[in-house]
Design a protein around this motif. Structure first.
Motif, PDB file in Angstrom:
ATOM      1  N   SER A  86       9.500  22.208   3.103  1.00  0.00           N
ATOM      2  CA  SER A  86       9.292  22.156   1.575  1.00  0.00           C
ATOM      3  C   SER A  86      10.660  22.202   1.059  1.00  0.00           C
ATOM      4  CB  SER A  86       7.960  22.195   1.669  1.00  0.00           C
ATOM      5  OG  SER A  86       7.544  23.749   1.371  1.00  0.00           O
ATOM      6  N   THR A 110       1.508  24.913   1.256  1.00  0.00           N
ATOM      7  CA  THR A 110       2.760  23.874   2.022  1.00  0.00           C
ATOM      8  C   THR A 110       3.788  24.132   0.872  1.00  0.00           C
ATOM      9  OG1 THR A 110       1.603  22.109   0.496  1.00  0.00           O
ATOM     10  CG2 THR A 110       1.525  23.052   3.231  1.00  0.00           C
ATOM     11  N   ARG A 123       4.049  21.969  -1.208  1.00  0.00           N
ATOM     12  CA  ARG A 123       4.369  20.381  -1.937  1.00  0.00           C
ATOM     13  C   ARG A 123       3.175  19.806  -3.065  1.00  0.00           C
ATOM     14  NH1 ARG A 123       2.502  18.903   3.510  1.00  0.00           N
ATOM     15  NH2 ARG A 123       4.381  19.152   5.547  1.00  0.00           N
ATOM     16  N   LEU A 152      -2.353  11.922   2.159  1.00  0.00           N
ATOM     17  CA  LEU A 152      -1.777  10.354   2.226  1.00  0.00           C
ATOM     18  C   LEU A 152      -3.011   9.404   1.774  1.00  0.00           C
ATOM     19  CD1 LEU A 152      -0.600  10.042   5.350  1.00  0.00           C
ATOM     20  CD2 LEU A 152       0.576  10.175   4.136  1.00  0.00           C
ATOM     21  N   PRO A 156      -4.647  13.889   6.901  1.00  0.00           N
ATOM     22  CA  PRO A 156      -2.711  14.244   7.398  1.00  0.00           C
ATOM     23  C   PRO A 156      -2.447  14.187   5.987  1.00  0.00           C
ATOM     24  CG  PRO A 156      -3.285  11.975   7.838  1.00  0.00           C
ATOM     25  CD  PRO A 156      -4.701  12.564   7.316  1.00  0.00           C
ATOM     26  N   CYS A 157      -0.978  14.653   5.130  1.00  0.00           N
ATOM     27  CA  CYS A 157      -0.398  15.297   3.720  1.00  0.00           C
ATOM     28  C   CYS A 157       0.594  14.798   4.163  1.00  0.00           C
ATOM     29  CB  CYS A 157      -0.270  15.964   3.596  1.00  0.00           C
ATOM     30  SG  CYS A 157      -1.835  16.574   3.034  1.00  0.00           S
ATOM     31  N   ASP A 158       2.199  14.399   3.710  1.00  0.00           N
ATOM     32  CA  ASP A 158       3.531  14.354   3.938  1.00  0.00           C
ATOM     33  C   ASP A 158       4.218  14.725   3.203  1.00  0.00           C
ATOM     34  OD1 ASP A 158       3.859  12.677   2.215  1.00  0.00           O
ATOM     35  OD2 ASP A 158       4.033  11.270   3.354  1.00  0.00           O
ATOM     36  N   ASP A 159       5.590  15.111   2.803  1.00  0.00           N
ATOM     37  CA  ASP A 159       5.575  16.028   1.541  1.00  0.00           C
ATOM     38  C   ASP A 159       5.724  15.458   0.297  1.00  0.00           C
ATOM     39  OD1 ASP A 159       7.845  17.395   3.584  1.00  0.00           O
ATOM     40  OD2 ASP A 159       9.447  15.649   3.099  1.00  0.00           O
TER      41      ASP A 159
END
Ligand SMILES: Cc1ncc(COP(=O)(O)O)c(C=O)c1O
Length: 394
Positions: free
Chosen positions: A318, A178, A180, A152, A145-148
């Motif tokens: 994003s 993304t 990001r 992680l 999983p990744c976030d902004d």
């Protein structure tokens, strides 16, 4: 003849690139395409290339037309090593292997490292072309999983604690799809984790030079030099048609990459490498890069403004500080693949996000928008149209 029976196991795993199919529709006349992932033709230094041609013939002539070393044309490796070192990624020409695009490096990495069942960590979502390069060797993907702020680090550490992996594949700058960027604290954390677990990481960095705002962040390769294969390309800052990429790998790995490449194409085209050597060593790249940034930065601002102005509640996107892509997430339950046909009917193309997931049932509510190919007014119009499509059919 039954041709299907002739295919090797790995060939059966070479799927049609879904995005290439979508791009065929996106290139229909009258379409505003936010689907591609390619540089604007206006970004090519056309007049300069005519001049560089003259220089190549004057400086290298026969050498530029002759077979060359697999590792790459010496003046290009020198110019690249100097440029990377100036940017903080200390290396010497012998550390570098020139490849046919960064895709050539990804292919060679898959070829030398992967056997059936080997585990690879990738971001979720990730670059489809990397999956295409690795999948024939039947790896097991661990999509984290990744976030902004990017991947992680805790998820990475959990994974590595549980079981070793062959390598981690990351696009830390303005990721495709993304947009990001892995933040500085996360870069430090990722570097520490891969050092702690003795893990190899493939750092794919085609977009790092295309920064429109914010501070430049150091490559992971600078934070864990022995653990990282760094891949760069001239596709986004010179011309992708020349197919020029490069990688800096720990020496034992580089030796195997060279052998793998020998069996594929002996070496990347010498003439193009000579052009690139002149482009970089002559200081033209550093002078031309701000023009590319000046071309894309207003487009990136225009697409973000248009999203803010037009997109309905329940959507988020994003806010990339560079690169070529914005990633949009709609409300769960929306199907951006189904909506794609409606958007195309209205004259706008995008790429449904699900194609960038290892498990394509994920990300049905996401889409990737490219902002480098259309100008500001076209981007505004396209986002207005898309917003209507999302509202009417969402
Ligand atoms: C993340 C990433 N890696 C690699 C590539 C391949 O680029 P090239 O082979 O032109 O260097 C791309 C192209 O879009 C990309 O987005």
């Amino acid at each position: 003849m039954n041709y299907q029976n002739l295919l090797a196991r790995r060939t059966q795993r070479m799927h049609v690139n879904a995005i290439r199919e979508i791009l065929k529709v996106a290139s229909q006349p009258g379409m505003i395409s936010l689907a591609g992932g390619i540089p604007a033709p206006e970004s090519f230094p056309l007049e300069l290339i005519t001049e560089l041609n003259g220089r190549v013939m004057a400086a290298y002539a026969e050498e530029a037309l002759q077979y060359g070393p697999t590792e790459g044309f010496a003046p290009l490796r020198e110019a690249l090593a100097m440029r990377l070192s100036e940017k903080g990624l200390a290396c010497i020409p012998e550390d570098l292997l020139v490849t046919s695009g960064s895709q050539g490096a990804l292919d060679a990495i898959g070829k030398i490292l992967l056997s059936r069942g080997d585990r690879i960590v990738v971001e979720s979502p990730t670059y489809l072309g990397a999956l295409q390069a690795f999948t024939p060797y039947e790896p097991e993907y661990l999509a984290l999983p990744c976030d902004d702020d990017g991947l992680l680090p805790d998820a990475l550490e959990d994974q590595l604690r549980r079981q070793p992996v062959k390598f981690v594949y990351l696009v830390p700058n303005f990721q495709n799809p993304t947009g990001r960027t892995l933040t500085m604290p996360r870069r430090r954390a990722v570097a520490e984790i891969i050092r702690k677990y003795g893990t190899l990481l493939v750092e794919d960095d085609p977009y790092g030079d295309l920064r429109y705002s914010g501070p430049v962040l150091p490559a992971l390769k600078t934070l864990a030099p022995e653990n990282v294969i760094y891949i760069g390309t001239l596709s986004k800052v010179f011309a992708p048609g020349l197919r020029l990429g490069y990688c800096a790998a720990p020496r034992p790995i580089r030796r195997w990459l060279v052998r793998a490449k020998q069996g594929v194409d002996l070496h990347t085209g010498t003439y193009g490498q000579a052009l690139a050597a002149e482009y970089i060593a002559g200081g033209y790249l550093e002078r031309h890069l701000p023009r590319i940034v000046d071309l894309y930065k207003p487009r990136q601002e225009a697409i973000i403004d248009a999203l803010e102005k037009n997109f309905p509640d329940g959507f988020r996107w994003s806010r990339p500080e560079g690169g070529m892509f914005v990633w949009v997430e709609g409300p769960e339950g929306m199907d951006m693949h189904a909506l794609y046909a409606k958007a195309v009917q209205q004259g706008v193309a995008y790429v449904p996000g699900q194609f960038f997931f290892v498990d394509q049932d994920m990300g049905r509510h996401t889409l990737r928008l490219n902002f480098t190919m259309a100008d500001g007014p076209a981007l505004e119009r396209a986002i207005e149209i898309l917003a209507d499509v999302m509202r009417c059919h969402g």
